[in-house]
Design an enzyme around this catalytic site. Structure first.
Site, PDB file in Angstrom:
ATOM      1  N   HIS A 100      47.739 -34.833  -5.902  1.00 16.19           N
ATOM      2  CA  HIS A 100      47.634 -35.921  -6.963  1.00 16.19           C
ATOM      3  C   HIS A 100      46.778 -37.201  -6.151  1.00 16.19           C
ATOM      4  CE1 HIS A 100      49.454 -33.539 -10.049  1.00 16.19           C
ATOM      5  NE2 HIS A 100      50.425 -33.520  -9.606  1.00 16.19           N
ATOM      6  N   THR A 112      57.394  -5.336  22.054  1.00 15.54           N
ATOM      7  CA  THR A 112      56.253  -6.235  21.544  1.00 15.54           C
ATOM      8  C   THR A 112      55.409  -6.598  22.578  1.00 15.54           C
ATOM      9  OG1 THR A 112      57.591  -8.163  21.737  1.00 15.54           O
ATOM     10  CG2 THR A 112      58.217  -6.895  19.801  1.00 15.54           C
ATOM     11  N   LYS A 119      54.864  -8.570  17.200  1.00 18.03           N
ATOM     12  CA  LYS A 119      54.631  -9.643  18.009  1.00 18.03           C
ATOM     13  C   LYS A 119      53.719 -10.811  16.966  1.00 18.03           C
ATOM     14  CE  LYS A 119      54.954 -10.625  22.421  1.00 18.03           C
ATOM     15  NZ  LYS A 119      56.124 -10.549  23.194  1.00 18.03           N
TER      16      LYS A 119
END
Lengths: 328, 255
Positions: free
Chosen positions: B215, B67, B22
């Site tokens: 940058h 799960t 999960k």
């Protein structure tokens, strides 16, 4: 149902997860910790006997005897000095530093104590303190003290002292001063110029080839300069000369780890711990914590979880049996 | 050239790695010690690997820990064991899955900690008020095989730092594709990602650091008749430089 869940909780979740203590920096150390039970407490001639035990390589007994001598006469500077150097050989750096500092309180110009203290500070990563000690060494050394000037311009403390020692070395046209070379070797270790440090310790060894401390210093320098194979040879020389030299055996174990010889490393650490334990039925506290830590690391690299557990528990007997390490 | 359709490929294809679990299980845990309250909020990914592959191959679910159960387990263990640190809780989760069943081969947990900081007034810490301070995200991952010792990594990420001067870049190699001008001074910005591994004695053994060079370019305003003296910059997300390095502790020998 709740009870079943509760059963799963084996640990009280209120306890602190980590009781790692920050090590006390030696410059503010509270002083020397004497052994709580000392069978030699009232021994006469404790100092002489301590010296003899150290010579025989029974470092733990030597420490106890020297402690006894100091308890009988706390101002015995020589005993403090010997205790300091013996504790260093016994791989107990903090105890070494505390003893040597106490010696120097009593005798500020003791050259051997200053050099030994510089070494201990170097091992502890205390660059400034090590440089101070070496500067004091030169200042109190009648051969070289005239070289010391107060201000040398904007250089670092390390560069300052290194220059001093280099100038001093130039004074010795017709011979090598092994103590000066030792100082140079220590300084080059601090500046990570390991090849130069090797030269310095080798020069010192040319004058004192039986000095096992020098062989160990050479070995440690080689090891820190990534010359592990040569380091092993140097440590072996030191241990031939003094089989009870715990520090050198510890270093040998470290080099074994670096060379991937984990079994040999473990063997060496176990031998060292056994020597310490065997000496005077000493407790866990009197065995070197460093060696236990290094042992755990070496075992962790072998993926033997049950042995790692034993190392965590401090079960020396089980480990010695598992690795077939007998008494020397 | 034609491709013939082959039979279900059980003969020449096999699973070499399986795992399921999960993701993004969120939990907040509060510990009350008198009037002083402690808070930790976490987000966990939990994955387990089972011994058998029968669910993948035949749809036989008899071994499968759902799960949903994994999610419930995270909640329940937070209650039973408490949550002190994400590393410890991750260790507890791995331990649970490996020891409560005899058919779990491996457990992996990745966990992030929400950056709640205790409110502080004049150096006095508040007993129960917190402020969300996303300066950096602490995370950890723990992986443990059955019968093995857990491997614990901790880390810090999304820590964005910037300096406006005393960074330069010069003396680099130039070839026919190089147009970059050397500079002695520039704005430098990066987001730190650093992950370190503990050895078994809870010392840090290895540290991996990844830092992009984000940058900022001085905007050329000459066409507008303005002289922009490195005052106005354009932040450029991408492309960004990426710098990585991994350091290990050297065991020092003692003189």
């Amino acid at each position: 149902m709740q009870a079943e869940w509760e059963e799963l909780a084996r640990r009280n979740w209120l306890e602190e997860s980590d009781s790692q203590q920050k090590p006390i920096p030696p410059s503010v150390s509270p002083g020397y910790y004497f052994s709580t039970t000392n069978p030699f407490r009232d021994q006469p001639n404790a100092f002489i006997e301590g010296q003899e035990k150290a010579r025989q390589g029974d470092l733990n007994a030597a420490v106890l005897l020297l402690e006894a001598a100091i308890l009988q006469d706390p101002n015995d500077a020589e005993a403090w000095q010997m205790l300091g150097t013996t504790q260093a050989e016994n791989e107990n750096e903090q105890a070494a530093i505390a003893s040597l500092q106490r010696c120097l309180e009593l005798r500020p110009n003791n050259l051997q104590a200053l050099m030994a203290l510089a070494v201990s500070f170097t091992n502890s990563g205390l660059l400034r303190e090590a440089c101070d000690a070496l500067r004091r060494w030169i200042r109190h050394n009648h051969r070289y003290r005239h070289l010391v000037q107060d201000s040398r311009g904007p250089t670092s403390p390390l560069q300052d002292v290194l220059l001093l020692f280099q100038e001093a070395a130039l004074l010795n046209v017709d011979g090598v001063d092994p103590d000066l070379q030792t100082g140079l070797g220590v300084l080059y270790n601090l500046s990570s110029e390991f090849d130069k440090a090797v030269e310095a310790f080798s020069a010192a060894l040319s004058v004192r080839p039986q000095d096992y401390l020098l062989w160990n210093r050479l070995g440690a320098t080689l090891a820190n300069g990534n010359r592990s194979q040569e380091a092993v040879e140097a440590y072996s020389r030191a241990l031939e000369l003094q089989p009870g030299f715990i520090r050198s055996r510890y270093n040998l174990g470290i080099s074994c780890i670096n060379l991937g010889a984990h079994r040999e490393a473990v063997s060496n650490f176990l031998t060292a711990l056994n020597q310490q334990r065997r000496s005077q039925s000493c407790s866990q506290q009197q065995m070197s914590a460093n060696i236990w830590a290094a042992l755990r690391i070496a075992i962790s690299m072998m993926d033997r979880p049950e042995l790692f557990q034993a190392a965590n528990m401090g079960d020396l007997d089980l480990l010695m049996a598992a690795f077939q390490v007998g008494d020397l | 050239m034609t491709f013939t359709k082959s039979l279900p490929l059980l003969q020449n294809v096999e699973f070499v790695r399986t795992g399921y679990g999960k993701n993004a299980v969120k939990v907040m845990f509060i510990k009350r010690q008198g009037r002083h309250h402690y808070l930790i909020e976490l987000n966990a990914n939990v994955e387990i690997t089972l011994k058998s592959r029968k669910d993948y191959l035949t749809g036989d679910n008899s071994d499968i820990i759902p799960t949903d159960t994994i999610k419930n387990t995270v909640h329940a263990l937070a209650k039973i064991k408490g949550v002190n640190t994400i590393e410890q809780f991750s260790l507890d989760l791995c331990h649970h899955f490996l020891t409560s069943f005899n058919h779990v081969l491996r457990a992996k947990v990745y966990m992030e900690e929400a950056p709640w900081k205790r409110l502080n007034k004049n150096g006095v810490e508040h007993a129960h008020a917190f402020i969300y301070s996303p300066e950096a995200c602490r995370f950890c991952d723990v992986e443990q095989n059955l019968g093995g010792t857990p491997v614990v990594h901790s880390g810090v990420k999304d820590m964005k730092v910037l300096k406006t001067t005393q960074s330069g870049f010069e003396g680099f190699l130039r070839d026919r594709f190089t147009t970059l001008q050397e500079t002695k001074d520039r704005v430098f910005c990066t987001t730190v990602y650093s992950r370190w591994r503990y050895n078994k004695v809870q010392d840090v053994e290895e540290i991996e650091i990844v830092m992009p060079n984000q940058h900022y370019f001085t905007i050329d305003m000459t066409k507008m008749g303005l002289n922009n003296k490195d005052e106005v910059f354009l932040p450029l997300d991408s492309p960004s430089g990426n710098i990585t390095g991994t350091v290990c502790r050297k065991q020092r020998a003692r003189l």
